[in-house]
Design a protein around this motif. Structure first.
Motif, short mmCIF file in Angstrom:
data_model
loop_
_atom_site.label_atom_id
_atom_site.label_comp_id
_atom_site.label_asym_id
_atom_site.label_seq_id
_atom_site.Cartn_x
_atom_site.Cartn_y
_atom_site.Cartn_z
N GLY A 67 0.81 -1.22 0.00
CA GLY A 67 0.00 0.00 0.00
C GLY A 67 0.84 1.26 0.00
N GLY A 68 1.91 1.27 0.76
CA GLY A 68 2.80 2.43 0.79
C GLY A 68 3.48 2.67 -0.54
N VAL A 69 3.91 1.58 -1.16
CA VAL A 69 4.56 1.69 -2.48
C VAL A 69 3.55 2.19 -3.50
N TYR A 70 2.31 1.71 -3.40
CA TYR A 70 1.26 2.15 -4.32
C TYR A 70 1.02 3.65 -4.23
N VAL A 71 0.96 4.16 -3.02
CA VAL A 71 0.73 5.60 -2.83
C VAL A 71 1.86 6.40 -3.46
N ALA A 72 3.10 6.01 -3.18
CA ALA A 72 4.25 6.73 -3.74
C ALA A 72 4.28 6.63 -5.26
N ALA A 73 4.00 5.44 -5.79
CA ALA A 73 3.99 5.26 -7.25
C ALA A 73 2.88 6.08 -7.89
N SER A 74 1.77 6.24 -7.20
CA SER A 74 0.67 7.06 -7.72
C SER A 74 1.07 8.52 -7.85
N ILE A 75 1.88 8.99 -6.92
CA ILE A 75 2.38 10.37 -7.00
C ILE A 75 3.34 10.51 -8.19
N VAL A 76 4.16 9.50 -8.41
CA VAL A 76 5.05 9.51 -9.59
C VAL A 76 4.20 9.51 -10.87
N TRP A 77 3.14 8.70 -10.91
CA TRP A 77 2.24 8.66 -12.07
C TRP A 77 1.59 10.02 -12.29
N ARG A 88 4.26 19.77 -1.83
CA ARG A 88 5.00 19.26 -0.67
C ARG A 88 4.16 18.30 0.16
N TRP A 89 2.85 18.45 0.15
CA TRP A 89 1.98 17.56 0.90
C TRP A 89 1.91 16.19 0.24
N ASP A 90 1.92 16.16 -1.08
CA ASP A 90 1.96 14.88 -1.80
C ASP A 90 3.25 14.13 -1.45
N ILE A 91 4.37 14.86 -1.48
CA ILE A 91 5.68 14.24 -1.20
C ILE A 91 5.75 13.79 0.26
N ALA A 92 5.29 14.64 1.18
CA ALA A 92 5.32 14.28 2.61
C ALA A 92 4.45 13.06 2.87
N GLY A 93 3.28 13.01 2.28
CA GLY A 93 2.39 11.86 2.48
C GLY A 93 2.98 10.58 1.94
N ALA A 95 6.17 9.92 1.56
CA ALA A 95 7.28 9.54 2.45
C ALA A 95 6.76 8.88 3.72
N LEU A 96 5.67 9.40 4.24
CA LEU A 96 5.08 8.84 5.45
C LEU A 96 4.60 7.41 5.25
N VAL A 97 3.87 7.17 4.16
CA VAL A 97 3.37 5.81 3.94
C VAL A 97 4.48 4.84 3.57
N LEU A 98 5.52 5.33 2.88
CA LEU A 98 6.66 4.45 2.59
C LEU A 98 7.38 4.04 3.87
N THR A 99 7.46 4.95 4.81
CA THR A 99 8.05 4.62 6.10
C THR A 99 7.23 3.53 6.79
#
Length: 111
Positions: A67-77, A88-93, A95-99
């Motif tokens: 799920g964390g990888v999906y969120v980060a990949a969605s931001i890249v998409w 910055r909120w997209d990036i912070a979020g 990073a948070l879910v990847l952690t």
């Protein structure tokens, strides 16, 4: 299993899932041809197949970490395919879910 193959598994799953979901979005919301549903269905099937290679001992743990990888990949998409620059909120979020995903996947679980 080392972190690199695990990351590759989750990245491939994310790309397949996002592409499959985007195909449905394009058909339903953007007026694309219904033919978009064919490669979309294949992509969603590949998503499930890739995710089954996760080294997590339980499916629920694999899905939670993914799920964390999906969120980060969605931001890249969002940025690379849709052309919207993440804020910055997209990036912070992301990073948070990847952690959180790393904690779930890499922690020394009892079973």
């Amino acid at each position: 299993m080392s972190a690199l193959p695990t990351l590759a598994i989750y990245a491939a799953a994310a790309l397949a899932e996002i592409a499959g979901c985007f195909a449905i979005w394009a058909w339903w919301r953007a007026g694309a041809s219904a033919l978009w549903l064919l490669p979309g269905g294949v992509a969603l099937g590949l998503f499930g197949w890739f995710l089954a290679f996760s080294p997590a001992g339980f499916a629920g743990r694999a899905y939670a970490a993914y799920g964390g990888v999906y969120v980060a990949a969605s931001i890249v998409w969002l940025w690379s395919v849709e052309g919207a620059v993440p804020d910055r909120w997209d990036i912070a979020g992301a990073a948070l879910v990847l952690t959180g995903a790393a904690v779930i996947l890499l922690a020394p679980h009892a079973t």
